[in-house]
Scaffold this active site. Sequence first.
Site, PDB file in Angstrom:
ATOM      1  N   PHE A 130       0.859  -1.175   0.000  1.00  0.00           N
ATOM      2  CA  PHE A 130       0.000   0.000   0.000  1.00  0.00           C
ATOM      3  C   PHE A 130       0.901   1.233   0.000  1.00  0.00           C
ATOM      4  CE2 PHE A 130      -2.819   3.147   2.047  1.00  0.00           C
ATOM      5  CZ  PHE A 130      -3.942   3.011   1.248  1.00  0.00           C
ATOM      6  N   ASP A 199       2.327  -5.843   8.163  1.00  0.00           N
ATOM      7  CA  ASP A 199       1.112  -5.054   8.056  1.00  0.00           C
ATOM      8  C   ASP A 199      -0.045  -6.040   7.900  1.00  0.00           C
ATOM      9  OD1 ASP A 199      -1.101  -3.588   7.092  1.00  0.00           O
ATOM     10  OD2 ASP A 199       0.191  -2.072   6.188  1.00  0.00           O
ATOM     11  N   TYR A 224     -10.766  -0.931  11.126  1.00  0.00           N
ATOM     12  CA  TYR A 224     -12.039  -0.551  10.501  1.00  0.00           C
ATOM     13  C   TYR A 224     -12.437  -1.467   9.359  1.00  0.00           C
ATOM     14  CZ  TYR A 224      -8.494   2.151   7.886  1.00  0.00           C
ATOM     15  OH  TYR A 224      -7.368   2.541   7.201  1.00  0.00           O
ATOM     16  N   LYS A 225     -11.626  -2.462   9.038  1.00  0.00           N
ATOM     17  CA  LYS A 225     -11.974  -3.395   7.970  1.00  0.00           C
ATOM     18  C   LYS A 225     -12.690  -4.598   8.577  1.00  0.00           C
ATOM     19  CE  LYS A 225      -7.929  -1.931   5.283  1.00  0.00           C
ATOM     20  NZ  LYS A 225      -8.603  -1.050   4.309  1.00  0.00           N
ATOM     21  N   ARG A 375     -12.575  -5.071  -6.983  1.00  0.00           N
ATOM     22  CA  ARG A 375     -12.181  -5.728  -5.741  1.00  0.00           C
ATOM     23  C   ARG A 375     -13.410  -6.006  -4.889  1.00  0.00           C
ATOM     24  NH1 ARG A 375      -8.236  -3.265  -1.087  1.00  0.00           N
ATOM     25  NH2 ARG A 375     -10.152  -2.096  -0.712  1.00  0.00           N
TER      26      ARG A 375
END
Length: 403
Positions: A130, A199, A224-225, A375
């Site tokens: 990312f 990560d 938050y995922k 995605r």
Amino acid sequence: MSDLLPDLSERARKLDAADELAAVRADFVLDDVIYLDGNSLGALPVNVPGAVEDVVRRQWGELRIRSWTESGWWTAPERIGDRIAPLLGAAAGQVVVGDSTSVNVFKALVGAVRLAPEGRDEILVDAATFPTDGYIAESAARMTGCTVRAVDPGAVPDSLGPRTAAVLLNQVDYRTGRLHDLPALTAAVRAAGAVSVWDLCHSAGALEVGLDAHGVDLAVGCTYKFLNGGPGSPAYLYVRAEHQERFDSPLPGWNSHAEPFGMRAAYEPADGAVRGRVGTPDILSMLALEAALDVWSRPDVSVAAVRAKSLALTDFFLECVAGYVPEGRVEVVTPAAHAERGSQVALRCADAGEVMGRLIAAGVVGDFRAPDVLRFGFTPLYLGFAEVERAARVLAGELSRPS
């Protein structure tokens, strides 16, 4: 396709009937939209609004400053860290919650270089990481006098050397959903005398991680995922117990001081993972996260059960895509092998951005990653097989439109 439709629809119905996690769906606020974007922002757990109202009206509104002690605000970063720890395969006392993932990547990476043996001056970074992780690695390198080298995770073992100080990797690739071999890569980093930083943004709450068992040194991740903590909910930092005495954070704030209320001019780090704290915790979002984690206390919810359903959902979606979507219209980017797949499916097509816009308008919410990736995230706690089958049908319809 017409012959496949009844078969796949009926199979979806049977899979939902046998789903041991089906009842957990009622713990979330959902509607008729097929939500396949939980790998970006998880759905709202039903208990969170009431918990937040209590924090605002009673803890803040009535108790005010007394809540730092009487409501447990001061100890929230470690307390919530200990609730997240089992989901990462970590024992208590090694995870602290606070700040953003980006800030925690910075703490972990600089801390990793400082933990590394003397004379090492290179940081290896996942070449497909990312973007923020790459930006922070460059900044950490400037601060520590290191250089950064981007490598494919599979090439890490052959890229390690006597100069390698730290290695920053993603367990799951955010674009493709590829699951990297954390145990083997961590072992290779350790054997080379370097420090591993993982990560876990796209793996925590979706699959088994095993931080303690596999010897991971440092790890970070968002909440938050798949942990459904809410937009901008605080991230976490894992510091392996054996490193805590030497972990030297580049952000030594008053909250990580051994005597935070001593207001001393000289910094003395606290013991344990607490030294990963910096400033005053974001209490509103932190306690919303704590409430969201209650779903993991249900007796029918475990990381193993979630992982099993994740693989079943993604297997079924790929089968439906193969059955419904016109041949050659999309390319499956996510690996087919279970050992190499996270909890998402990525499909490549030239007009992905336009297609995703139409899907969202049709009630199937995924997301688009430039330049050409559709995605879809699969959150087993609230997603069912009938939704997956229907999503594939809608996708096929959109992809069959004349361009």
